[in-house]
Design an enzyme around this catalytic site. Structure first.
Site, PDB file in Angstrom:
ATOM      1  N   GLY A   1     -25.061  19.313 -34.189  1.00 54.05           N
ATOM      2  CA  GLY A   1     -26.017  20.231 -33.593  1.00 54.05           C
ATOM      3  C   GLY A   1     -26.746  19.541 -32.451  1.00 54.05           C
TER       4      GLY A   1
ATOM      5  N   GLN B   1     -33.328  18.140 -26.562  1.00 49.40           N
ATOM      6  CA  GLN B   1     -32.707  16.816 -26.661  1.00 49.40           C
ATOM      7  C   GLN B   1     -32.012  16.375 -25.384  1.00 49.40           C
ATOM      8  OE1 GLN B   1     -30.741  17.869 -30.590  1.00 49.40           O
ATOM      9  NE2 GLN B   1     -31.095  15.685 -30.863  1.00 49.40           N
TER      10      GLN B   1
ATOM     11  N   CYS C   1     -30.492  12.311 -36.862  1.00 52.28           N
ATOM     12  CA  CYS C   1     -30.698  13.045 -35.617  1.00 52.28           C
ATOM     13  C   CYS C   1     -30.172  12.200 -34.463  1.00 52.28           C
ATOM     14  CB  CYS C   1     -32.187  13.326 -35.430  1.00 52.28           C
ATOM     15  SG  CYS C   1     -32.575  14.201 -33.907  1.00 52.28           S
ATOM     16  N   LEU C   2     -29.456  12.832 -33.537  1.00 51.58           N
ATOM     17  CA  LEU C   2     -28.905  12.098 -32.388  1.00 51.58           C
ATOM     18  C   LEU C   2     -30.009  11.455 -31.550  1.00 51.58           C
ATOM     19  CD1 LEU C   2     -26.140  14.598 -31.136  1.00 51.58           C
ATOM     20  CD2 LEU C   2     -25.785  12.444 -32.358  1.00 51.58           C
TER      21      LEU C   2
ATOM     22  N   HIS D   1     -32.942  22.323 -38.664  1.00 53.93           N
ATOM     23  CA  HIS D   1     -33.148  21.097 -37.880  1.00 53.93           C
ATOM     24  C   HIS D   1     -33.239  21.437 -36.383  1.00 53.93           C
ATOM     25  CE1 HIS D   1     -32.207  16.642 -37.187  1.00 53.93           C
ATOM     26  NE2 HIS D   1     -32.030  17.165 -35.985  1.00 53.93           N
ATOM     27  N   GLU D   2     -32.327  22.300 -35.909  1.00 57.83           N
ATOM     28  CA  GLU D   2     -32.302  22.635 -34.477  1.00 57.83           C
ATOM     29  C   GLU D   2     -33.496  23.512 -34.085  1.00 57.83           C
ATOM     30  OE1 GLU D   2     -30.418  20.770 -32.859  1.00 57.83           O
ATOM     31  OE2 GLU D   2     -29.247  20.172 -34.600  1.00 57.83           O
TER      32      GLU D   2
ATOM     33  N   HIS E   1     -36.365  21.346 -33.578  1.00 57.19           N
ATOM     34  CA  HIS E   1     -36.346  20.693 -32.258  1.00 57.19           C
ATOM     35  C   HIS E   1     -37.004  21.584 -31.206  1.00 57.19           C
ATOM     36  CE1 HIS E   1     -34.300  16.880 -32.444  1.00 57.19           C
ATOM     37  NE2 HIS E   1     -33.246  17.370 -33.077  1.00 57.19           N
TER      38      HIS E   1
END
Ligand code: NI
Length: 178
Positions: free
Chosen positions: A52, A57, A99-100, A141-142, A145
């Site tokens: 995702g 991000q 998380c990236l 999660h997204e 963000h």
């Protein structure tokens, strides 16, 4: 629909970049710039082996995320979600999450077990997604963000203090080399 442009990899912003703390704005017209952003975000997510990626991000404060829980590039599970809203949730479940934007960090996060999300696809058509398991987790999660929330905002103050002490310096170094 085809969008002819060479796709490009975007830089994934890392903790403590301020775009990760910003609240994303709703997308009105889905213009050619948004279409290019979508293509680039898909490419960037796959290249990073992520499941995702939210626009915050990549430094764009717009309510857009891409999700692909298949973990490969056949794109069968690819979801492009514009202006997502979490309308219903059910149950709670704890699982490990990363998380990236916080490379190398995994922590247990409590999330809803099942969610119902509304939004639109890249053609502007309304989209309704019922997610359970991993998909439910990624959706939450997204959407977090887009609200400027990271996994470290979902852990206990004690765990957060520990995280900051151990990782903040390291991530500042990552950021300063870019
Ligand atoms: Ni993330």
């Amino acid at each position: 629909m085809f969008y002819n442009k060479t796709m490009a990899l975007l830089e994934i912003k890392k903790y403590t970049d301020k775009s990760l703390k910003g609240k994303a704005s709703p997308i009105g017209k889905i213009d050619v710039n948004i279409q290019h952003l979508i293509d680039d975000m898909i490419e960037t997510m796959h290249a990073a082996r992520g499941i995702g990626l939210a626009a915050n991000q990549v430094g764009v404060l717009k309510r857009l995320c891409v999700i692909d829980t298949s973990l490969n590039e056949d794109r069968k599970s690819l979801i492009i979600l514009i202006n997502p809203v979490l309308v219903e949730k059910e149950g709670t479940v704890e699982a490990e999450e990363g998380c990236l934007s916080i490379p190398g960090y995994m922590t247990t996060i409590k999330r809803s077990e099942k969610v119902f999300v509304k939004g639109s696809n890249r053609e502007g058509k309304s989209l309704e997604i019922e997610g359970t398991g991993l998909l439910a987790r990624v959706l939450q999660h997204e959407i977090d963000h887009l609200e400027g929330l990271l996994i470290i905002d979902r852990i206990s103050p004690i765990k957060r203090e520990f995280f900051k002490r151990r990782y903040k310096k390291a991530f500042k170094e990552i950021n300063s080399t870019k």
